[in-house]
Design a protein around this motif. Structure first.
Motif: not given
Length: 117
Positions: A85-91
């Protein structure tokens, strides 16, 4: 010379009063030390109980629920989810990566649920 004798009597009285005051204060201190020991022992018992309850919770988390599923909310999985999530990926992106990493089917709703606990 008489002043010396009278002065000594007053000093002796003050010394006796000081000793009595010290004895009273020492007794109060002993009572308070007993209280502190009792509270410390009770605190340690509560800490032990908390640790046992945490262990039980971890055991229950990894047991199948009424639907025969094992919870995916392990510390390891949650840390991976947070990193992704911190890497910016979506769910859905996180679900795909988790499926690759764990060789299990992950859905975006599972990821959403675990990240928002």
């Amino acid at each position: 010379m008489l002043k010396k004798f009278f002065g000594n009597d007053e000093i002796k009285k003050e010394l006796i009063e000081a000793k009595e005051t010290i004895e009273v204060l020492e007794e109060r201190l002993r009572v308070k030390e007993k209280y502190v020991r009792a509270v410390t022992d009770e605190n340690n018992k509560f800490r032990d109980t908390i640790l046992l309850l945490k262990e039980e919770i971890e055991k229950l988390k990894n047991k199948p629920n009424q639907f025969g599923r094992i919870s995916r909310a392990t510390k390891f999985n949650l840390s991976i989810l947070k990193e992704l999530k911190d890497e910016g990926l979506s769910y859905s992106g996180i679900a795909k990566r988790m499926s690759e990493i764990k060789n299990e089917n992950w859905s975006k709703s599972t990821v959403h649920h675990l990240l928002n606990k």
